[in-house]
Design an enzyme around this catalytic site. Structure first.
Site, PDB file in Angstrom:
ATOM      1  N   ILE A 163       0.847  -1.204   0.000  1.00 48.56           N
ATOM      2  CA  ILE A 163       0.000   0.000   0.000  1.00 48.56           C
ATOM      3  C   ILE A 163       0.875   1.244   0.000  1.00 48.56           C
ATOM      4  O   ILE A 163       1.657   1.464   0.948  1.00 48.56           O
ATOM      5  CB  ILE A 163      -0.939   0.032   1.231  1.00 48.56           C
ATOM      6  CG1 ILE A 163      -1.800  -1.239   1.287  1.00 48.56           C
ATOM      7  CG2 ILE A 163      -1.825   1.281   1.205  1.00 48.56           C
ATOM      8  CD1 ILE A 163      -2.680  -1.342   2.545  1.00 48.56           C
TER       9      ILE A 163
ATOM     10  N   ASP B 124      10.055   8.033  -1.318  1.00 56.36           N
ATOM     11  CA  ASP B 124       9.224   8.989  -2.060  1.00 56.36           C
ATOM     12  C   ASP B 124       8.889   8.322  -3.393  1.00 56.36           C
ATOM     13  O   ASP B 124       9.798   7.930  -4.140  1.00 56.36           O
ATOM     14  CB  ASP B 124      10.064  10.269  -2.267  1.00 56.36           C
ATOM     15  CG  ASP B 124       9.281  11.368  -2.959  1.00 56.36           C
ATOM     16  OD1 ASP B 124       8.392  11.060  -3.769  1.00 56.36           O
ATOM     17  OD2 ASP B 124       9.590  12.540  -2.697  1.00 56.36           O
TER      18      ASP B 124
ATOM     19  N   ASN C 297      -2.015   4.291  -4.059  1.00 53.28           N
ATOM     20  CA  ASN C 297      -2.837   5.308  -3.390  1.00 53.28           C
ATOM     21  C   ASN C 297      -2.087   6.624  -3.162  1.00 53.28           C
ATOM     22  O   ASN C 297      -2.704   7.677  -3.118  1.00 53.28           O
ATOM     23  CB  ASN C 297      -3.316   4.709  -2.054  1.00 53.28           C
ATOM     24  CG  ASN C 297      -3.847   5.747  -1.113  1.00 53.28           C
ATOM     25  OD1 ASN C 297      -4.935   6.293  -1.313  1.00 53.28           O
ATOM     26  ND2 ASN C 297      -3.095   6.078  -0.067  1.00 53.28           N
TER      27      ASN C 297
ATOM     28  N   TYR D 123      -4.018  19.075 -11.093  1.00 55.41           N
ATOM     29  CA  TYR D 123      -4.449  17.913 -10.292  1.00 55.41           C
ATOM     30  C   TYR D 123      -5.423  17.068 -11.124  1.00 55.41           C
ATOM     31  O   TYR D 123      -5.289  15.831 -11.177  1.00 55.41           O
ATOM     32  CB  TYR D 123      -5.095  18.359  -8.973  1.00 55.41           C
ATOM     33  CG  TYR D 123      -5.580  17.184  -8.152  1.00 55.41           C
ATOM     34  CD1 TYR D 123      -4.673  16.284  -7.589  1.00 55.41           C
ATOM     35  CD2 TYR D 123      -6.942  16.951  -7.957  1.00 55.41           C
ATOM     36  CE1 TYR D 123      -5.109  15.179  -6.853  1.00 55.41           C
ATOM     37  CE2 TYR D 123      -7.385  15.854  -7.216  1.00 55.41           C
ATOM     38  CZ  TYR D 123      -6.469  14.969  -6.672  1.00 55.41           C
ATOM     39  OH  TYR D 123      -6.905  13.875  -5.957  1.00 55.41           O
TER      40      TYR D 123
ATOM     41  N   LYS E 174      -5.043  13.128 -12.405  1.00 53.37           N
ATOM     42  CA  LYS E 174      -5.996  12.053 -12.121  1.00 53.37           C
ATOM     43  C   LYS E 174      -6.659  11.539 -13.405  1.00 53.37           C
ATOM     44  O   LYS E 174      -7.059  10.371 -13.475  1.00 53.37           O
ATOM     45  CB  LYS E 174      -7.028  12.522 -11.090  1.00 53.37           C
ATOM     46  CG  LYS E 174      -6.427  12.681  -9.691  1.00 53.37           C
ATOM     47  CD  LYS E 174      -5.893  11.343  -9.131  1.00 53.37           C
ATOM     48  CE  LYS E 174      -5.387  11.418  -7.718  1.00 53.37           C
ATOM     49  NZ  LYS E 174      -4.941  10.129  -7.184  1.00 53.37           N
TER      50      LYS E 174
ATOM     51  N   VAL F 183     -13.285  13.219   0.389  1.00 51.27           N
ATOM     52  CA  VAL F 183     -12.991  12.340   1.526  1.00 51.27           C
ATOM     53  C   VAL F 183     -12.264  13.186   2.578  1.00 51.27           C
ATOM     54  O   VAL F 183     -11.281  13.874   2.260  1.00 51.27           O
ATOM     55  CB  VAL F 183     -12.068  11.156   1.129  1.00 51.27           C
ATOM     56  CG1 VAL F 183     -12.015  10.126   2.256  1.00 51.27           C
ATOM     57  CG2 VAL F 183     -12.518  10.499  -0.171  1.00 51.27           C
TER      58      VAL F 183
HETATM   59  P1  NDP Z   1      -3.723  12.203   2.636  1.00 51.49           P
HETATM   60  O1  NDP Z   1      -3.019  13.497   2.450  1.00 51.49           O
HETATM   61  O2  NDP Z   1      -4.384  11.948   3.938  1.00 51.49           O
HETATM   62  O3  NDP Z   1      -2.734  10.984   2.314  1.00 51.49           O
HETATM   63  C1  NDP Z   1      -1.833  11.032   1.238  1.00 51.49           C
HETATM   64  C2  NDP Z   1      -0.847   9.890   1.372  1.00 51.49           C
HETATM   65  O4  NDP Z   1      -0.006   9.855   0.214  1.00 51.49           O
HETATM   66  C3  NDP Z   1       0.038  10.024   2.588  1.00 51.49           C
HETATM   67  O5  NDP Z   1       0.188   8.780   3.208  1.00 51.49           O
HETATM   68  C4  NDP Z   1       1.378  10.495   2.015  1.00 51.49           C
HETATM   69  O6  NDP Z   1       2.424   9.964   2.803  1.00 51.49           O
HETATM   70  C5  NDP Z   1       1.355   9.826   0.637  1.00 51.49           C
HETATM   71  N1  NDP Z   1       2.183  10.538  -0.344  1.00 51.49           N
HETATM   72  C6  NDP Z   1       1.928  11.728  -0.926  1.00 51.49           C
HETATM   73  N2  NDP Z   1       2.938  12.079  -1.751  1.00 51.49           N
HETATM   74  C7  NDP Z   1       3.850  11.063  -1.677  1.00 51.49           C
HETATM   75  C8  NDP Z   1       5.120  10.848  -2.266  1.00 51.49           C
HETATM   76  N3  NDP Z   1       5.650  11.722  -3.128  1.00 51.49           N
HETATM   77  N4  NDP Z   1       5.789   9.710  -1.971  1.00 51.49           N
HETATM   78  C9  NDP Z   1       5.258   8.807  -1.109  1.00 51.49           C
HETATM   79  N5  NDP Z   1       4.060   8.960  -0.514  1.00 51.49           N
HETATM   80  C10 NDP Z   1       3.376  10.080  -0.784  1.00 51.49           C
HETATM   81  O7  NDP Z   1      -4.803  12.131   1.450  1.00 51.49           O
HETATM   82  P2  NDP Z   1      -5.841  10.989   0.997  1.00 51.49           P
HETATM   83  O8  NDP Z   1      -5.776   9.804   1.853  1.00 51.49           O
HETATM   84  O9  NDP Z   1      -7.120  11.663   0.809  1.00 51.49           O
HETATM   85  O10 NDP Z   1      -5.246  10.671  -0.453  1.00 51.49           O
HETATM   86  C11 NDP Z   1      -4.957   9.365  -0.916  1.00 51.49           C
HETATM   87  C12 NDP Z   1      -5.251   9.286  -2.399  1.00 51.49           C
HETATM   88  O11 NDP Z   1      -6.645   9.522  -2.605  1.00 51.49           O
HETATM   89  C13 NDP Z   1      -4.528  10.337  -3.252  1.00 51.49           C
HETATM   90  O12 NDP Z   1      -4.095   9.719  -4.445  1.00 51.49           O
HETATM   91  C14 NDP Z   1      -5.604  11.369  -3.535  1.00 51.49           C
HETATM   92  O13 NDP Z   1      -5.363  12.053  -4.725  1.00 51.49           O
HETATM   93  C15 NDP Z   1      -6.825  10.457  -3.633  1.00 51.49           C
HETATM   94  N6  NDP Z   1      -8.114  11.101  -3.462  1.00 51.49           N
HETATM   95  C16 NDP Z   1      -8.405  11.813  -2.324  1.00 51.49           C
HETATM   96  C17 NDP Z   1      -9.649  12.416  -2.188  1.00 51.49           C
HETATM   97  C18 NDP Z   1     -10.013  13.268  -1.012  1.00 51.49           C
HETATM   98  O14 NDP Z   1     -10.998  14.048  -1.110  1.00 51.49           O
HETATM   99  N7  NDP Z   1      -9.329  13.155   0.112  1.00 51.49           N
HETATM  100  C19 NDP Z   1     -10.677  12.258  -3.222  1.00 51.49           C
HETATM  101  C20 NDP Z   1     -10.249  11.508  -4.370  1.00 51.49           C
HETATM  102  C21 NDP Z   1      -9.031  10.940  -4.459  1.00 51.49           C
HETATM  103  P3  NDP Z   1       3.759  10.728   3.236  1.00 51.49           P
HETATM  104  O15 NDP Z   1       3.446  12.183   3.319  1.00 51.49           O
HETATM  105  O16 NDP Z   1       4.128  10.106   4.560  1.00 51.49           O
HETATM  106  O17 NDP Z   1       4.724  10.398   2.165  1.00 51.49           O
HETATM  107  C1  8X3 Z   2      -9.991  14.852  -4.465  1.00 49.95           C
HETATM  108  C2  8X3 Z   2     -11.376  15.305  -4.720  1.00 49.95           C
HETATM  109  O1  8X3 Z   2     -12.789  17.169  -5.772  1.00 49.95           O
HETATM  110  O2  8X3 Z   2     -10.839  17.851  -4.456  1.00 49.95           O
HETATM  111  O3  8X3 Z   2      -9.474  14.121  -5.524  1.00 49.95           O
HETATM  112  O4  8X3 Z   2     -10.568  16.867  -6.628  1.00 49.95           O
HETATM  113  S1  8X3 Z   2     -11.381  16.874  -5.436  1.00 49.95           S
END
Ligand code: NDP
Ligand code: 8X3
Length: 250
Positions: A7, A58, A85, A151, A155, A184
């Protein structure tokens, strides 16, 4: 037989909730992220339920991805489920005002990072003719909204790559699925607004946003269908949201 899941982005939000749910369902875990302390805490917590190893890297650093995945201990090196993710939005600006460093960060993590990790793991899946790749897209990969430009482009790329993987890996019996959430409530907006907690809170006020656990539940459902069933593409909104810009707020 016990499955192993890899993950990315497990330190927060959707990835963290997915790790917790997988652990409770006896799935062996490889948890990835950049924040080491969070990874260590998660390892300690989830080891009560299953075997857990952690990889700090990263996703946008190609060499670091290779080194990390090659360093996996033998008990973890057969990966059955890859959850792509890791990712974030950086900034929310018009195309004319956008910050190029933010654009690089989004393309590098959301698109190139997903590709680097997939490229390192897919060969073992094609060799075994078995595996499951879950790509976390977004409604931003299905539509474009004001100031979402790069962004949304990143996506849209995930959406295209999901379809491309599904096509190219078809002859290898590999399952590929994308889940595209709407809003979310995670650290997502805090990252987008560069640590501005007040501003990010407003994104989730006045309605019930999706919770990370809701998406984890769906990911778990998708990966636990019988092997002949592939749920290829799922769009999930909060009930109060009808599109990126239509929200029924109190
Ligand atoms: P969070 O910010 O809570 O989590 C993001 C995660 O991604 C963290 O664990 C971070 O870990 C990791 N991450 C980000 N950049 C890097 C990198 N360069 N290398 C390694 N790890 C990275 O956001 P979400 O849980 O909401 O986001 C998870 C996914 O869901 C993303 O792809 C986001 O685009 C997508 N998403 C989110 C939505 C929302 O509304 N929240 C809606 C739709 C999609 P760390 O910083 O420790 O590296
Ligand atoms: C995250 C949802 O609407 O901010 O992907 O793009 S939105």
């Amino acid at each position: 037989m016990k499955k192993t899941a890899f993950i990315t982005g497990a330190t927060s939000g959707i990835g963290k909730a997915t790790a917790a749910l997988f652990a409770k369902n006896n799935i062996r875990l490889i948890l990835c992220g950049r924040r080491k302390e969070r990874l260590e805490n998660l390892q300690e917590e989830l080891s009560k339920h299953t075997e857990v190893t952690i990889l700090q890297f990263d996703v946008s650093d190609r060499k670091a991805v290779e080194i990390a995945i090659n360093s996996l201990p033998s008990a973890f090196n057969q990966i059955d489920i890859l959850v792509n993710n890791a990712g974030n939005a950086h900034g929310l600006s018009s195309i004319q005002d956008g910050n190029i460093d933010d654009w690089d960060a989004m393309i590098d993590s959301n698109v190139k990072g997903l590709l680097y990790v997939s490229k390192a793991i897919i060969p073992q899946m094609t060799t075994r003719n078995s595996g499951f790749i879950v790509n976390i897209g977004s409604i931003a990969g299905k539509e474009v909204y004001p100031n979402g430009n790069v962004y949304c482009a990143s996506k849209h790329a995930v959406n295209a790559l999901n379809k491309a993987m599904r096509i190219d890996l078809n002859k290898h019996n590999i399952r590929v699925a994308a889940i595209h959430p709407g809003a979310v409530e995670t650290e997502f907006s805090e990252v987008r607004f560069k640590g501005d907690k007040e501003k990010s809170k407003t994104v989730y006020t006045g309605y019930k946003a999706l919770q990370a656990e809701d998406i984890a539940d769906i990911i778990h459902f998708v990966v636990t269908r019988p092997y002949h069933v592939n749920i290829e593409d799922l769009v999930v909104y909060p009930t109060a949201q009808a599109s990126a810009t239509i929200l029924n707020k109190n």
